[in-house]
Design a protein around this motif. Structure first.
Motif, PDB file in Angstrom:
ATOM      1  N   LEU A 136       0.623  -1.188  -0.242  1.00  7.19           N
ATOM      2  CA  LEU A 136       0.037  -0.428  -0.092  1.00  7.19           C
ATOM      3  C   LEU A 136       1.159   1.162   0.310  1.00  7.19           C
ATOM      4  CD1 LEU A 136      -2.675  -0.730   2.179  1.00  7.19           C
ATOM      5  CD2 LEU A 136      -3.145  -0.351   0.071  1.00  7.19           C
ATOM      6  N   ILE A 138       0.887   2.970  -3.410  1.00  2.00           N
ATOM      7  CA  ILE A 138      -0.457   3.285  -4.019  1.00  2.00           C
ATOM      8  C   ILE A 138      -1.259   4.298  -3.357  1.00  2.00           C
ATOM      9  CG2 ILE A 138      -1.546   2.201  -2.959  1.00  2.00           C
ATOM     10  CD1 ILE A 138      -3.530   2.037  -5.955  1.00  2.00           C
ATOM     11  N   ALA A 171      -1.273   8.609  -4.766  1.00  3.81           N
ATOM     12  CA  ALA A 171      -2.670   8.743  -4.449  1.00  3.81           C
ATOM     13  C   ALA A 171      -3.051  10.166  -3.785  1.00  3.81           C
ATOM     14  CB  ALA A 171      -3.559   8.097  -3.969  1.00  3.81           C
ATOM     15  N   TYR A 175       1.690  -2.540   7.014  1.00  6.72           N
ATOM     16  CA  TYR A 175       2.108  -1.403   6.166  1.00  6.72           C
ATOM     17  C   TYR A 175       1.555  -0.416   7.282  1.00  6.72           C
ATOM     18  CZ  TYR A 175      -0.438   2.618   3.872  1.00  6.72           C
ATOM     19  OH  TYR A 175      -1.205   3.888   3.463  1.00  6.72           O
ATOM     20  N   GLU A 176       0.512   0.056   7.754  1.00  6.57           N
ATOM     21  CA  GLU A 176       0.717   0.073   9.184  1.00  6.57           C
ATOM     22  C   GLU A 176       1.988   0.993  10.445  1.00  6.57           C
ATOM     23  OE1 GLU A 176      -2.453   2.447   9.956  1.00  6.57           O
ATOM     24  OE2 GLU A 176      -2.978   0.573   8.221  1.00  6.57           O
ATOM     25  N   TYR A 185      -3.644   6.113   6.650  1.00  5.99           N
ATOM     26  CA  TYR A 185      -4.749   7.031   5.037  1.00  5.99           C
ATOM     27  C   TYR A 185      -4.773   9.045   5.619  1.00  5.99           C
ATOM     28  CZ  TYR A 185      -4.588   2.132   4.978  1.00  5.99           C
ATOM     29  OH  TYR A 185      -4.295   0.697   4.696  1.00  5.99           O
ATOM     30  N   HIS A 199      -8.639   2.085  10.729  1.00  9.36           N
ATOM     31  CA  HIS A 199      -8.670   2.513   9.494  1.00  9.36           C
ATOM     32  C   HIS A 199      -9.868   0.769   8.970  1.00  9.36           C
ATOM     33  CE1 HIS A 199      -5.046  -0.228  10.478  1.00  9.36           C
ATOM     34  NE2 HIS A 199      -5.983  -0.536   9.631  1.00  9.36           N
ATOM     35  N   TYR A 233     -13.405  -0.212   5.716  1.00 14.81           N
ATOM     36  CA  TYR A 233     -12.269   0.401   4.567  1.00 14.81           C
ATOM     37  C   TYR A 233     -13.033   0.772   2.936  1.00 14.81           C
ATOM     38  CZ  TYR A 233      -7.206  -0.579   3.067  1.00 14.81           C
ATOM     39  OH  TYR A 233      -6.362  -0.486   2.407  1.00 14.81           O
ATOM     40  N   ASN A 263     -11.818   3.988  -2.912  1.00 11.78           N
ATOM     41  CA  ASN A 263     -11.841   4.972  -3.158  1.00 11.78           C
ATOM     42  C   ASN A 263     -10.080   4.837  -4.318  1.00 11.78           C
ATOM     43  OD1 ASN A 263     -12.520   7.340  -0.369  1.00 11.78           O
ATOM     44  ND2 ASN A 263     -13.466   6.020  -1.697  1.00 11.78           N
ATOM     45  N   ILE A 264      -9.570   4.334  -3.422  1.00 15.43           N
ATOM     46  CA  ILE A 264      -7.888   3.897  -3.990  1.00 15.43           C
ATOM     47  C   ILE A 264      -7.961   2.949  -4.516  1.00 15.43           C
ATOM     48  CG2 ILE A 264      -5.337   4.395  -3.567  1.00 15.43           C
ATOM     49  CD1 ILE A 264      -7.056   6.651  -2.819  1.00 15.43           C
ATOM     50  N   VAL A 289      -4.914  -0.321 -11.118  1.00 20.07           N
ATOM     51  CA  VAL A 289      -5.425   1.432 -10.921  1.00 20.07           C
ATOM     52  C   VAL A 289      -4.300   2.072 -12.301  1.00 20.07           C
ATOM     53  CG1 VAL A 289      -5.119   2.821  -9.950  1.00 20.07           C
ATOM     54  CG2 VAL A 289      -6.697   1.126  -8.455  1.00 20.07           C
ATOM     55  N   MET A 348      -3.236   6.560 -12.034  1.00 23.98           N
ATOM     56  CA  MET A 348      -3.626   6.995 -11.779  1.00 23.98           C
ATOM     57  C   MET A 348      -2.547   8.541 -12.852  1.00 23.98           C
ATOM     58  SD  MET A 348      -3.424   7.323  -7.349  1.00 23.98           S
ATOM     59  CE  MET A 348      -3.657   5.603  -7.112  1.00 23.98           C
ATOM     60  N   GLY A 383      -2.104  11.723  -9.577  1.00 23.71           N
ATOM     61  CA  GLY A 383      -1.753  11.773  -8.685  1.00 23.71           C
ATOM     62  C   GLY A 383      -3.356  11.731  -8.874  1.00 23.71           C
ATOM     63  N   ARG A 384      -4.080  11.435  -9.921  1.00 23.03           N
ATOM     64  CA  ARG A 384      -5.823  11.503  -9.669  1.00 23.03           C
ATOM     65  C   ARG A 384      -5.880  10.413 -10.667  1.00 23.03           C
ATOM     66  NH1 ARG A 384      -8.934  15.761  -8.060  1.00 23.03           N
ATOM     67  NH2 ARG A 384     -10.337  14.432  -8.800  1.00 23.03           N
ATOM     68  N   HIS A 385      -7.431   9.221  -9.979  1.00 24.15           N
ATOM     69  CA  HIS A 385      -7.474   8.359 -11.072  1.00 24.15           C
ATOM     70  C   HIS A 385      -8.069   8.281 -12.169  1.00 24.15           C
ATOM     71  CE1 HIS A 385      -7.236   6.777  -6.842  1.00 24.15           C
ATOM     72  NE2 HIS A 385      -7.507   5.649  -7.614  1.00 24.15           N
ATOM     73  N   PHE A 416      -0.825   0.327 -11.939  1.00 23.06           N
ATOM     74  CA  PHE A 416      -0.688  -0.544 -11.206  1.00 23.06           C
ATOM     75  C   PHE A 416      -1.688  -1.973 -10.873  1.00 23.06           C
ATOM     76  CE2 PHE A 416      -0.894   3.491  -8.184  1.00 23.06           C
ATOM     77  CZ  PHE A 416       0.376   3.427  -7.406  1.00 23.06           C
ATOM     78  N   VAL A 441      -4.141  -4.084  -5.825  1.00 24.14           N
ATOM     79  CA  VAL A 441      -3.349  -4.464  -5.060  1.00 24.14           C
ATOM     80  C   VAL A 441      -4.150  -3.490  -3.329  1.00 24.14           C
ATOM     81  CG1 VAL A 441      -1.282  -3.806  -5.695  1.00 24.14           C
ATOM     82  CG2 VAL A 441      -1.998  -2.185  -4.758  1.00 24.14           C
ATOM     83  N   GLY A 442      -3.593  -4.248  -2.985  1.00 21.94           N
ATOM     84  CA  GLY A 442      -4.707  -4.300  -1.181  1.00 21.94           C
ATOM     85  C   GLY A 442      -3.574  -5.095  -0.127  1.00 21.94           C
ATOM     86  N   GLY A 443      -4.365  -4.119   1.221  1.00 24.00           N
ATOM     87  CA  GLY A 443      -3.954  -4.559   2.429  1.00 24.00           C
ATOM     88  C   GLY A 443      -4.891  -3.582   3.555  1.00 24.00           C
ATOM     89  N   GLY A 444      -4.174  -3.812   4.193  1.00 21.66           N
ATOM     90  CA  GLY A 444      -5.076  -2.454   5.700  1.00 21.66           C
ATOM     91  C   GLY A 444      -4.285  -2.605   6.975  1.00 21.66           C
TER      92      GLY A 444
END
Ligand code: SF4
Lengths: 577, 76
Positions: A248, A251, A255, A320-321, A421, A442, A446, A451-452, B47, B49, B52-54, B70, B73-76
């Motif tokens: 992350l 990306i 953004a 990531y965090e 974020y 978060h 999510y 959004n991203i 994705v 961009m 910096g804008r989609h 990209f 991708v993902g995470g959290g």
């Protein structure tokens, strides 16, 4: 044997094993911990006093063969937010508790000040033993002592010194399948455990039976479809195993939403040094492991072990965090330095987000400079761990630190610090931060996904349009998923693969012999959110607490110069359901 | 015109991280994605961009733009 409620009273040092009340039968994980806290805890109680309760509940599918079902929920009134808290974790505790038939473990009361105990949970029994020899020890030493005493598979949940001192950034650490640590990270759950005089909890892994399934055939079938959905999805099947959650960094940075130098900018010029791609390269070159699961049965395996240049183990579960908090937000551009801090924090049991953000506040206060990893390490190892005066102040988290230093820029919601974020540039996520019953969290909904990441469609992160509805739907779904024991990353296939969610519901139905529909699950999510909010309201929180920090309304975030521009009415409409 | 193209995650394998590339006026992002062989690869475009804008793949590029690509991708 039906599941049971295990209840421990730390005032009387006694335990009971109770039948599960009918109303709790269909609940697990967050649904159950929040229901129990709402039913049994006085919302006005002091979170560190005798009237708070600490509740653990494995998810509905924990202990079964369902992929990614090994998350354990921990609930209480939070000493950080003053509201209800649920924090879930991987590791081995959920599966073992579920197999033992522990629907929930409720810990209430409070022992004589200064005494610490070890609880050992086994079949219909909890031993409560005073453990002076463990006092002042951190997690790995406690873990070693428990592994010497019990079978290697024993589940261990413990607190380090910060938890003993009831610091608001302390967490509860849980042993994972590789003997490393995972955390119930947010909201000061370690402080609650410390306030109950509990140093560690072990759950016996020898006397358990496999969980029973009402319809094993149907379960097997649904489980196959579900696992396939996780494997087919490009994020859960490819991206997460290859790069971990740290994919992350780039990306979010591109953004313009990567909070940098204490939420002053949205891009970090050294993102490439700390990103998931660099991390994966390092792991390859140094001999680590890009894929492992934080619990048995994880088929996504976003976790990893990370070694230093000489190939020696540095840390694992390098997320990531964490990398954001010490990288972009504290300005450290060396991944290895961040890894060393990660390992230290695991051992002490402190929340990566709250601790990292508090150190970024300490930069503003002139205590250290951006990028000074050595000083950051020292502040954690010497001050927080030992509880010096400064350590106590840092240990109070971002909100309290800011008060004591007279600071205006305070990145918290409900006194819990904002994760990786920036809400000005990722507005859907901002709505979740503002409205979540948990404070800035978060994982609660999510919106970054839509959004991203273009998961579940796309909503422009810089505009307000559609964000409230998005955050609402995601929070409802998440509250339900948090009750199943599933890792939140099943959300990626769930958002884009129509086979995923029905298979998940089929597994629940086959496990318990019920016939829940998609609507039932949505209703479950709604009920949980409403119940949590009602608790918070009775605890004294109002819609004025559903707000982002004021400075985000007037301090524009580069590069998009984004401001937080929602009206109060727009935010409050979140609760119209 | 000169465009900065940035690639991420699996897109870097066998390609590059970041390059300044020259394109004729009026080039759209899709042509760059095609040129890089991304559509034939194992990882579909996740994705896109621009600065910096989609943006949709059809977006027209301008001198000095930064195009970031990209996979999912993902995470959290
Ligand atoms: S995907 Fe990651 S967080 Fe989820 S269960 Fe697997 S290792 Fe744990």
């Amino acid at each position: 044997m039906a599941d049971q409620i295990y209840r421990v009273n730390m005032s009387t040092l006694t335990f009971t094993v109770e039948e599960v009340p009918t109303a709790w039968m269909g609940l697990g994980g967050r649904g159950l911990t929040s229901t129990i806290v709402a039913a049994e805890v006085d919302p006005e109680c002091h979170p560190l006093g005798p009237n708070n309760k600490l509740v653990f509940a494995p998810g509905l599918l924990s202990g079964t063969a369902a992929a990614n079902s090994g998350r354990n929920s921990c609930g209480a009134k939070s000493p950080l937010t003053g509201g209800i808290k649920e924090s879930n974790v991987g590791g081995t505790s959920a599966g073992i508790m579920a197999k033992l038939g522990v629907k929930a473990l409720i810990i209430e009361g409070q022992p004589t000040e200064g005494k610490f105990y070890h609880l050992h949970v086994s079949k219909e029994k909890v031993e409560i033993v005073e453990a002076p020899e463990l006092v002042g020890k951190d997690n790995y030493e406690v873990l070693d002592a428990m592994l010497e005493k019990y079978d290697k598979k024993v589940a261990v949940m413990s607190i380090g010194r910060p938890g003993e001192m009831r610091m608001l950034l302390s967490n509860i650490s849980v042993k994972d399948p590789k003997g490393k640590l995972r955390s119930h990270g947010r909201g000061g759950m370690g402080a609650v455990m410390g306030s109950k005089g509990i140093k560690c909890i072990t759950v016996d892994a020898e006397s358990y039976k496999e969980t029973t399934l009402a319809d094993p055939e149907k379960f097997k079938e649904a489980s196959k479809v579900f696992t396939q959905a996780l494997k087919d999805n490009p994020i859960s099947g490819e991206g997460l195993p290859a790069f971990g959650t740290n994919v992350l960094v780039n990306i979010i940075n591109e953004a313009g939403g990567l909070p940098t130098r204490n939420f002053r900018e949205g891009q970090f010029e050294f993102a490439e040094n700390i990103c998931g791609e660099t991390m994966a390269e390092n792991i390859k070159a140094r001999g680590g492991d890009t894929t492992h699961g934080c619990h048995a049965g994880c088929v996504i395996q976003c976790s990893q072990t990370y070694n230093d240049k000489e190939g020696n183990y540095l840390t694992s579960g390098f997320e990531y965090e964490m990398i954001w908090a010490y990288g972009a937000n504290l300005g450290i551009k060396d991944l290895d330095v961040i890894a060393k801090i990660d390992a230290l924090m695991d051992d002490l049991g402190v929340d990566a987000i709250e601790t990292g953000n508090t150190l970024a506040m300490a930069v503003d206060a002139g205590i250290l400079a951006y990028g000074d990893g050595a000083k950051a390490y020292e502040l954690i190892a010497n001050d927080i761990a030992k509880g010096t005066f400064l350590g106590r102040i840092l240990g109070g988290g971002v909100g309290n630190f800011a008060k004591l230093y007279g600071m205006v820029r305070v990145p918290v919601v409900k006194n819990q610090s904002i994760p990786a974020y920036d809400p000005r540039a990722i507005k859907g996520q901002g709505v979740t931060y503002a409205t979540s019953t948990m404070g800035a969290d978060h994982t609660a909904g999510y919106a970054v996904a839509t959004n991203i990441l273009n998961s579940g469609g796309h909503i422009d992160p810089l505009t307000k349009e559609g964000q409230v509805a998005l955050a609402r739907n995601l929070q409802i779904a998440t509250a339900a998923v948090d009750s199943t024991g599933m890792c939140i990353f099943v959300a990626f296939p769930a958002l884009d693969d129509p086979k995923c969610l029905p298979a998940l519901i089929d597994m629940i139905n086959a496990r318990f012999g019920v016939s829940l529909t998609g609507d039932d699950v949505v209703n479950l999510g709604k009920n949980i959110l409403k119940l949590e909010r009602a608790f918070n309201q009775r605890a004294g929180l109002t819609s004025a607490d559903d707000r982002l920090p004021e400075f985000m309304k007037y301090e524009a975030l580069p590069p998009h110069n984004a401001l937080w521009d929602f009206t109060n009415e727009e935010i409050d409409a979140f609760w119209d359901f | 015109m000169t465009i900065t193209v940035k690639l991420f995650a699996q897109y870097r394998e066998g390609r590059f991280k970041e390059e300044q590339r020259a394109y004729p006026e009026g080039t759209c992002a899709k042509e760059v994605v095609t040129e890089l062989g991304i559509y034939e690869g194992r990882f579909p475009l996740g994705v896109l961009m621009l600065n910096g804008r989609h943006q949709p793949e059809e977006v027209e590029l301008e001198e000095g733009d930064i195009l970031s690509l990209f996979p999912k991708v993902g995470g959290g």
